[in-house]
Write a protein that holds these residues in place. Structure first.
Motif, PDB file in Angstrom:
ATOM      1  N   PRO A 189      21.707  16.333 -76.006  1.00 30.42           N
ATOM      2  CA  PRO A 189      21.834  16.627 -74.577  1.00 30.42           C
ATOM      3  C   PRO A 189      23.202  17.211 -74.248  1.00 30.42           C
ATOM      4  CG  PRO A 189      20.908  14.443 -74.934  1.00 30.42           C
ATOM      5  CD  PRO A 189      21.389  14.923 -76.268  1.00 30.42           C
ATOM      6  N   LYS A 190      23.296  17.796 -73.114  1.00 33.11           N
ATOM      7  CA  LYS A 190      24.550  18.381 -72.667  1.00 33.11           C
ATOM      8  C   LYS A 190      25.629  17.295 -72.591  1.00 33.11           C
ATOM      9  CE  LYS A 190      26.539  21.202 -68.982  1.00 33.11           C
ATOM     10  NZ  LYS A 190      26.296  21.861 -67.669  1.00 33.11           N
ATOM     11  N   SER A 191      26.814  17.630 -73.017  1.00 31.19           N
ATOM     12  CA  SER A 191      27.985  16.737 -73.046  1.00 31.19           C
ATOM     13  C   SER A 191      27.934  15.733 -74.198  1.00 31.19           C
ATOM     14  CB  SER A 191      28.161  15.972 -71.725  1.00 31.19           C
ATOM     15  OG  SER A 191      28.321  16.880 -70.647  1.00 31.19           O
ATOM     16  N   TRP A 192      26.864  15.759 -75.005  1.00 28.76           N
ATOM     17  CA  TRP A 192      26.775  14.885 -76.170  1.00 28.76           C
ATOM     18  C   TRP A 192      27.179  15.686 -77.407  1.00 28.76           C
ATOM     19  CZ3 TRP A 192      24.168   9.833 -76.372  1.00 28.76           C
ATOM     20  CH2 TRP A 192      23.848   9.335 -75.104  1.00 28.76           C
ATOM     21  N   LEU A 193      27.897  15.024 -78.329  1.00 31.24           N
ATOM     22  CA  LEU A 193      28.360  15.690 -79.544  1.00 31.24           C
ATOM     23  C   LEU A 193      27.532  15.224 -80.740  1.00 31.24           C
ATOM     24  CD1 LEU A 193      32.250  15.387 -79.101  1.00 31.24           C
ATOM     25  CD2 LEU A 193      30.763  17.301 -78.476  1.00 31.24           C
ATOM     26  N   PRO A 194      27.088  16.156 -81.593  1.00 32.13           N
ATOM     27  CA  PRO A 194      26.316  15.762 -82.779  1.00 32.13           C
ATOM     28  C   PRO A 194      27.225  15.416 -83.955  1.00 32.13           C
ATOM     29  CG  PRO A 194      26.388  18.143 -82.627  1.00 32.13           C
ATOM     30  CD  PRO A 194      27.138  17.631 -81.428  1.00 32.13           C
ATOM     31  N   PHE A 195      26.783  14.435 -84.737  1.00 38.16           N
ATOM     32  CA  PHE A 195      27.500  14.104 -85.974  1.00 38.16           C
ATOM     33  C   PHE A 195      26.593  13.280 -86.870  1.00 38.16           C
ATOM     34  CE2 PHE A 195      30.246  11.407 -88.613  1.00 38.16           C
ATOM     35  CZ  PHE A 195      31.010  12.383 -89.241  1.00 38.16           C
ATOM     36  N   GLN A 196      26.325  13.802 -88.058  1.00 35.52           N
ATOM     37  CA  GLN A 196      25.549  13.111 -89.089  1.00 35.52           C
ATOM     38  C   GLN A 196      24.250  12.512 -88.539  1.00 35.52           C
ATOM     39  OE1 GLN A 196      28.052  10.294 -91.168  1.00 35.52           O
ATOM     40  NE2 GLN A 196      29.235  11.908 -92.179  1.00 35.52           N
ATOM     41  N   GLY A 197      23.501  13.327 -87.814  1.00 37.83           N
ATOM     42  CA  GLY A 197      22.183  12.900 -87.354  1.00 37.83           C
ATOM     43  C   GLY A 197      22.192  12.061 -86.100  1.00 37.83           C
ATOM     44  N   SER A 198      23.338  11.917 -85.443  1.00 39.51           N
ATOM     45  CA  SER A 198      23.404  11.159 -84.192  1.00 39.51           C
ATOM     46  C   SER A 198      24.068  11.999 -83.118  1.00 39.51           C
ATOM     47  CB  SER A 198      24.188   9.855 -84.376  1.00 39.51           C
ATOM     48  OG  SER A 198      23.507   8.965 -85.229  1.00 39.51           O
ATOM     49  N   CYS A 199      23.822  11.623 -81.871  1.00 39.49           N
ATOM     50  CA  CYS A 199      24.474  12.262 -80.733  1.00 39.49           C
ATOM     51  C   CYS A 199      25.382  11.235 -80.059  1.00 39.49           C
ATOM     52  CB  CYS A 199      23.431  12.770 -79.736  1.00 39.49           C
ATOM     53  SG  CYS A 199      22.354  14.058 -80.409  1.00 39.49           S
ATOM     54  N   TYR A 200      26.556  11.683 -79.622  1.00 42.48           N
ATOM     55  CA  TYR A 200      27.558  10.778 -79.061  1.00 42.48           C
ATOM     56  C   TYR A 200      28.005  11.286 -77.696  1.00 42.48           C
ATOM     57  CZ  TYR A 200      27.900   9.176 -83.909  1.00 42.48           C
ATOM     58  OH  TYR A 200      27.612   8.693 -85.163  1.00 42.48           O
ATOM     59  N   LEU A 201      28.084  10.354 -76.757  1.00 41.44           N
ATOM     60  CA  LEU A 201      28.580  10.669 -75.425  1.00 41.44           C
ATOM     61  C   LEU A 201      29.888   9.917 -75.205  1.00 41.44           C
ATOM     62  CD1 LEU A 201      28.302  11.865 -72.552  1.00 41.44           C
ATOM     63  CD2 LEU A 201      27.084   9.753 -71.931  1.00 41.44           C
ATOM     64  N   PHE A 202      30.968  10.651 -74.984  1.00 43.02           N
ATOM     65  CA  PHE A 202      32.270  10.058 -74.673  1.00 43.02           C
ATOM     66  C   PHE A 202      32.410  10.060 -73.149  1.00 43.02           C
ATOM     67  CE2 PHE A 202      32.568  11.423 -78.989  1.00 43.02           C
ATOM     68  CZ  PHE A 202      33.467  10.577 -79.615  1.00 43.02           C
ATOM     69  N   SER A 203      32.059   8.951 -72.532  1.00 43.47           N
ATOM     70  CA  SER A 203      32.051   8.892 -71.068  1.00 43.47           C
ATOM     71  C   SER A 203      33.476   8.873 -70.525  1.00 43.47           C
ATOM     72  CB  SER A 203      31.310   7.635 -70.607  1.00 43.47           C
ATOM     73  OG  SER A 203      31.409   7.499 -69.199  1.00 43.47           O
ATOM     74  N   PRO A 204      33.740   9.628 -69.457  1.00 41.91           N
ATOM     75  CA  PRO A 204      35.072   9.602 -68.834  1.00 41.91           C
ATOM     76  C   PRO A 204      35.224   8.453 -67.841  1.00 41.91           C
ATOM     77  CG  PRO A 204      33.714  11.242 -67.760  1.00 41.91           C
ATOM     78  CD  PRO A 204      32.871  10.667 -68.871  1.00 41.91           C
ATOM     79  N   LEU A 205      34.120   7.770 -67.530  1.00 43.29           N
ATOM     80  CA  LEU A 205      34.158   6.677 -66.559  1.00 43.29           C
ATOM     81  C   LEU A 205      34.663   5.395 -67.215  1.00 43.29           C
ATOM     82  CD1 LEU A 205      30.716   7.360 -64.816  1.00 43.29           C
ATOM     83  CD2 LEU A 205      32.991   8.221 -64.182  1.00 43.29           C
ATOM     84  N   ARG A 206      34.938   4.400 -66.384  1.00 44.41           N
ATOM     85  CA  ARG A 206      35.412   3.109 -66.885  1.00 44.41           C
ATOM     86  C   ARG A 206      34.505   2.002 -66.379  1.00 44.41           C
ATOM     87  NH1 ARG A 206      42.049   3.378 -66.271  1.00 44.41           N
ATOM     88  NH2 ARG A 206      42.339   5.293 -67.517  1.00 44.41           N
ATOM     89  N   ALA A 207      34.329   0.972 -67.214  1.00 44.95           N
ATOM     90  CA  ALA A 207      33.444  -0.130 -66.840  1.00 44.95           C
ATOM     91  C   ALA A 207      33.703  -1.307 -67.765  1.00 44.95           C
ATOM     92  CB  ALA A 207      31.984   0.316 -66.934  1.00 44.95           C
ATOM     93  N   THR A 208      33.056  -2.448 -67.461  1.00 40.62           N
ATOM     94  CA  THR A 208      33.120  -3.593 -68.367  1.00 40.62           C
ATOM     95  C   THR A 208      32.248  -3.304 -69.581  1.00 40.62           C
ATOM     96  OG1 THR A 208      31.224  -4.727 -67.376  1.00 40.62           O
ATOM     97  CG2 THR A 208      33.399  -5.131 -66.390  1.00 40.62           C
ATOM     98  N   TRP A 209      32.330  -4.177 -70.581  1.00 41.01           N
ATOM     99  CA  TRP A 209      31.534  -3.955 -71.797  1.00 41.01           C
ATOM    100  C   TRP A 209      30.041  -4.003 -71.479  1.00 41.01           C
ATOM    101  CZ3 TRP A 209      27.797  -6.020 -74.901  1.00 41.01           C
ATOM    102  CH2 TRP A 209      27.708  -5.540 -76.221  1.00 41.01           C
ATOM    103  N   VAL A 210      29.612  -4.979 -70.679  1.00 41.23           N
ATOM    104  CA  VAL A 210      28.189  -5.121 -70.344  1.00 41.23           C
ATOM    105  C   VAL A 210      27.712  -3.914 -69.536  1.00 41.23           C
ATOM    106  CG1 VAL A 210      26.507  -6.508 -69.074  1.00 41.23           C
ATOM    107  CG2 VAL A 210      28.265  -7.629 -70.459  1.00 41.23           C
ATOM    108  N   GLU A 211      28.520  -3.477 -68.568  1.00 41.66           N
ATOM    109  CA  GLU A 211      28.144  -2.304 -67.771  1.00 41.66           C
ATOM    110  C   GLU A 211      28.043  -1.060 -68.646  1.00 41.66           C
ATOM    111  OE1 GLU A 211      30.305  -3.750 -63.587  1.00 41.66           O
ATOM    112  OE2 GLU A 211      31.286  -2.317 -64.943  1.00 41.66           O
ATOM    113  N   ALA A 212      28.958  -0.932 -69.591  1.00 43.79           N
ATOM    114  CA  ALA A 212      28.920   0.220 -70.492  1.00 43.79           C
ATOM    115  C   ALA A 212      27.652   0.201 -71.340  1.00 43.79           C
ATOM    116  CB  ALA A 212      30.154   0.211 -71.389  1.00 43.79           C
ATOM    117  N   GLN A 213      27.278  -0.974 -71.838  1.00 37.25           N
ATOM    118  CA  GLN A 213      26.062  -1.086 -72.642  1.00 37.25           C
ATOM    119  C   GLN A 213      24.828  -0.728 -71.808  1.00 37.25           C
ATOM    120  OE1 GLN A 213      25.432  -1.172 -75.628  1.00 37.25           O
ATOM    121  NE2 GLN A 213      23.548  -2.304 -76.078  1.00 37.25           N
TER     122      GLN A 213
END
Length: 260
Positions: free
Chosen positions: A133-157
């Motif tokens: 998806p847009k803003s997601w980076l591919p690496f070794q068969g997975s996509c990664y989203l580096f969110s610029p927002l901030r939250a607690t661990w549970v909220e992030a999950q």
């Protein structure tokens, strides 16, 4: 009348020379001779003893000089040994410093190699995988989203789950190198939490329930400060740090598998 010292002459008693007084006159002479002999004997004995003592004293003085000479030699040898030890210590310290420098350089070289290999894989996948998806980076068969927002661990999950993903699970150095290169100066939550029993941390577990095997802790971490640091985040340097799960100081990284 005692007539032992007298003789008759013409019917009269006459004193015989050397009679009673003659015997007593010889005793002082005998005593004087005896005293002289004894004195001479004592002088001879004392002379012998003094001569023997002088000889022994000379021998002792000679032995003392020999001991002093040996002590001086031993002191010189000991001083030389101390200098050798100092030289060896200096040499060892220099060698240890060089070894530490080489180890540091080797570690840096290995890190660079890992980062370069990871970058090559990333470029390869970016060229072949176009379906993240847009803003997601591919690496070794997975996509990664580096969110610029901030939250607690549970909220992030929860945010990751809403995107069909989960907080990132780091499987090894290659993936860690990819994440470190994309921190953009921020701290990010990882999908890693502590397993605590009786208020003590027994280990760490990823969001998928798998126990921690690979780790990339910062120096001195995890330290469970104040006994409330159950969640793990990645510093801007890429190193890991434990932190309170209710902290809102960090962003998060989502990960989801993607077939290219």
């Amino acid at each position: 009348m005692d007539t032992a010292g007298y003789s008759k002459w013409d019917g009269r008693l006459q004193e015989v020379p050397g009679g009673h007084w003659g015997r007593w006159g010889q005793r002082p002479l005998f005593l004087a001779l005896t005293l002289v002999v004894v004195t001479v004997l004592w002088v001879l004995i004392l002379s012998i003893l003094f001569s023997k003592a002088s000889t022994e004293r000379g021998a002792l003085l000679g032995h003392q000089d020999l001991l002093r000479t040996n002590a001086s030699k031993q002191t010189a040898v000991l001083g030389a040994l101390k200098e050798d030890v100092r030289a060896c210590n200096s040499c060892c310290l220099g060698t240890q410093a060089q070894l530490q420098t080489l180890r540091t350089q080797l570690g840096e070289a290995q890190t660079k190699v890992i980062q370069q290999e990871s970058a090559l894989k990333e470029l390869s996948e970016r060229g072949s995988c176009k379906k993240c998806p847009k803003s997601w980076l591919p690496f070794q068969g997975s996509c990664y989203l580096f969110s610029p927002l901030r939250a607690t661990w549970v909220e992030a999950q929860h945010n990751c789950e809403g995107a069909g993903a989960h907080l990132v699970i780091v499987g090894g150095l290659d993936e860690q190198g990819f994440l470190s290169r994309n921190t953009q100066g921020r701290g990010y939550w990882l999908g890693l939490r502590a397993v605590r029993r009786a208020r003590k941390i027994q280990g760490y577990q990823w969001a998928d329930g798998v126990s921690l095997s690979f780790s990339y802790w910062n120096r001195g971490e995890p330290n469970d400060s104040l006994g409330r640091e159950d969640c793990v985040m990645m510093l801007r340097t890429g190193m890991w740090n434990d932190a309170p799960c209710d902290s809102k100081d960090d962003s998060w990284i989502c990960e989801k598998r993607h077939q290219c």
